[in-house]
Enzyme design. Structure first.
Site, PDB file in Angstrom:
ATOM      1  N   GLU A 137       3.919   0.467   5.495  1.00 34.61           N
ATOM      2  CA  GLU A 137       4.187  -0.725   4.679  1.00 34.61           C
ATOM      3  C   GLU A 137       3.294  -1.893   5.095  1.00 34.61           C
ATOM      4  OE1 GLU A 137       5.765  -1.223   1.979  1.00 34.61           O
ATOM      5  OE2 GLU A 137       6.571   0.792   1.855  1.00 34.61           O
TER       6      GLU A 137
ATOM      7  N   GLN B  97      -1.984  -5.426   2.096  1.00 34.63           N
ATOM      8  CA  GLN B  97      -3.176  -6.042   1.501  1.00 34.63           C
ATOM      9  C   GLN B  97      -4.240  -4.999   1.205  1.00 34.63           C
ATOM     10  OE1 GLN B  97      -3.128  -9.446   1.430  1.00 34.63           O
ATOM     11  NE2 GLN B  97      -1.621  -9.973   2.975  1.00 34.63           N
TER      12      GLN B  97
ATOM     13  N   LEU C 233      -9.564  -2.749   8.221  1.00 35.74           N
ATOM     14  CA  LEU C 233      -8.454  -2.991   7.291  1.00 35.74           C
ATOM     15  C   LEU C 233      -8.299  -4.479   6.968  1.00 35.74           C
ATOM     16  CD1 LEU C 233      -5.500  -0.673   8.443  1.00 35.74           C
ATOM     17  CD2 LEU C 233      -6.652  -0.646   6.250  1.00 35.74           C
TER      18      LEU C 233
ATOM     19  N   TYR D  63      -7.290  -8.671   7.708  1.00 34.77           N
ATOM     20  CA  TYR D  63      -6.021  -9.386   7.970  1.00 34.77           C
ATOM     21  C   TYR D  63      -5.389  -8.883   9.274  1.00 34.77           C
ATOM     22  CZ  TYR D  63      -6.592 -11.019   3.206  1.00 34.77           C
ATOM     23  OH  TYR D  63      -7.097 -11.583   2.065  1.00 34.77           O
TER      24      TYR D  63
ATOM     25  N   TYR E 123      10.475  -8.473   1.987  1.00 36.50           N
ATOM     26  CA  TYR E 123      10.045  -7.244   1.316  1.00 36.50           C
ATOM     27  C   TYR E 123       9.970  -6.076   2.307  1.00 36.50           C
ATOM     28  CZ  TYR E 123       7.138  -3.494  -0.118  1.00 36.50           C
ATOM     29  OH  TYR E 123       6.697  -2.224  -0.323  1.00 36.50           O
TER      30      TYR E 123
ATOM     31  N   ASP F  65       8.139  -6.156  -4.331  1.00 30.42           N
ATOM     32  CA  ASP F  65       6.786  -6.671  -4.094  1.00 30.42           C
ATOM     33  C   ASP F  65       6.164  -6.980  -5.457  1.00 30.42           C
ATOM     34  OD1 ASP F  65       6.427  -4.160  -5.143  1.00 30.42           O
ATOM     35  OD2 ASP F  65       4.899  -3.541  -3.691  1.00 30.42           O
TER      36      ASP F  65
ATOM     37  N   CYS G 114      13.112  -0.261 -22.037  1.00 27.85           N
ATOM     38  CA  CYS G 114      12.245  -1.404 -21.735  1.00 27.85           C
ATOM     39  C   CYS G 114      12.286  -2.450 -22.846  1.00 27.85           C
ATOM     40  CB  CYS G 114      10.813  -0.911 -21.524  1.00 27.85           C
ATOM     41  SG  CYS G 114       9.683  -2.252 -21.108  1.00 27.85           S
TER      42      CYS G 114
HETATM   43 FE1  SF4 Z   1       6.070  -0.814 -18.360  1.00 28.99          FE
HETATM   44 FE2  SF4 Z   1       5.557  -0.029 -20.858  1.00 28.99          FE
HETATM   45 FE3  SF4 Z   1       7.246   1.381 -19.320  1.00 28.99          FE
HETATM   46 FE4  SF4 Z   1       7.942  -1.000 -20.237  1.00 28.99          FE
HETATM   47  S1  SF4 Z   1       7.522   0.829 -21.451  1.00 28.99           S
HETATM   48  S2  SF4 Z   1       8.216  -0.245 -18.141  1.00 28.99           S
HETATM   49  S3  SF4 Z   1       6.009  -2.089 -20.178  1.00 28.99           S
HETATM   50  S4  SF4 Z   1       5.028   1.069 -19.003  1.00 28.99           S
END
Ligand code: SF4
Length: 348
Positions: free
Chosen positions: A57, A62, A100, A102, A140, A158, A228
């Site tokens: 992690e 970075q 690497l 940083y 995180y 993140d 979504c």
């Molecule tokens: Fe991302 Fe598109 Fe999946 Fe929505 S439908 S989570 S915008 S890839």
């Protein structure tokens, strides 16, 4: 009272937002089934060792996955556990980190290993607060170690997961503002499954890396497209305006004498403990032997190296050419050094 959270108010996105909260088991299955089939085989996914997960992690903070794989594998051979890392000299730790960037990450990892040995008898704590108290470990990273090593239902939010969440929610608040980030942490916490949280959180990260990418998300093949709410995913996430890039010059000396190179040990916060080409207060005369550019936070630095006569001193030391490979150096200075040595070899 916190300000109201801005979202796109299309009927489609409002309807979809309710879908995830009302159908969490179906959402979890769609995501984790996809991850089971399509997730990449990465070395740190084969372990639940919290020390190994912390190393991966911190390296990934970075740096790109493709670069980290080799470094991680070599690191785990050289420092297989916290006790070995804690006992190693800082020079060895910085040398293993070389390239690497940083370097404060390497120093903090070293200090975290020493804290694990000193305060926890070498046993990694499972309590997220105790993980977070380790040097260099923020919210995180503590969440990532707690969930990937101990299966804790704590989301590691993140930039990658923030982007996925912002799109799933059609969320138009800057994800790097405290109000925006807090809203995403709260949502991600509410969505944690009761069992298998580590696997689910890994799947969210993988979705961000492979499908819901910063540019051109592949919504047509997305396993959670049905859940979504994003109406225009490429506009998301919203971020605060960026700081302007500041251009800086750096002038250094090239002193080569009797098969030895003069280097200077850095004492400030940047690159502390590493060896670099000696700093000049101003540009040397004539054309530089080497000119190269490199980024550093929001700076763009132009490094120019000039031939110079100087000698060892408090922080400067001569190194034989044979020893240079083992000296920990910042990557831009290592690149400049290689060019200078090539030029010197050509001139005989
Ligand atoms: Fe991302 Fe598109 Fe999946 Fe929505 S439908 S989570 S915008 S890839």
């Amino acid at each position: 009272m916190s300000p109201p959270i801005k979202t796109h108010r299309s009927p489609r996105s409002e309807e979809k937002k309710r879908l995830i909260d009302g159908n969490l088991p179906a959402f979890h299955s769609a995501l984790t089934d996809w991850f089971q089939q399509k997730g990449r085989d990465l070395p740190w996914r084969h372990t639940h060792d919290p020390y190994a997960i912390l190393v991966s992690e911190v390296m990934l903070q970075q740096t790109q996955v493709a670069t980290v794989i080799d470094y991680y594998q070599r690191w785990m051979v050289r420092f297989p556990d916290a006790s070995t890392l804690a006992a190693a000299p800082e020079n060895d730790v910085l040398h293993a980190w070389q390239g690497l960037g940083y370097y404060s990450r390497a120093r903090n990892l070293h200090k975290a290993a020493q804290a694990l040995v000193r305060d926890h008898g070498g046993t990694f704590p499972s309590d997220p607060e105790a993980i977070r108290a380790l040097p260099g470990v923020g919210r995180y990273t503590a969440a990532a170690v707690a969930t990937f090593a101990f299966d804790a239902p704590i989301p590691p939010v993140d930039g990658n997961i923030a982007r996925v969440l912002a799109r799933l929610l059609d969320f138009y608040e800057p994800v790097d503002s405290s109000a925006g980030l807090e809203h995403l942490w709260e949502t991600a916490t509410r969505w944690q499954p009761e069992r298998g949280a580590g696997f689910y959180n890994e799947a969210m990260m993988e979705l961000g890396a492979l499908v819901c990418t910063p540019r051109s998300p592949v919504c047509e093949t997305c396993p959670v497209e049905a859940f979504c709410a994003a109406t225009d995913p490429e506009l998301l996430p919203i971020k605060k305006p960026r700081r302007k890039t500041v251009l800086l010059d750096e002038h250094c000396a090239w002193a080569l004498q009797d098969g030895r190179v003069l280097l200077e040990q850095q004492t400030g916060t940047r690159w502390r403990g590493l060896w670099r080409l000696p700093v000049l207060a101003k540009a040397g005369k004539g054309t530089p032997l080497v000119t190269l550019d490199y980024p550093f936070t929001h700076h763009r630095i132009t490094l120019r190296v000039f031939p110079f006569v100087m000698d060892s001193g408090e922080s400067r030391q001569w190194f034989s050419l044979a020893d240079l490979a083992d000296v920990p150096m910042p990557a831009p200075h290592r690149r400049a050094l290689k060019q200078l040595l090539r030029q010197a070899a050509l001139q005989g």
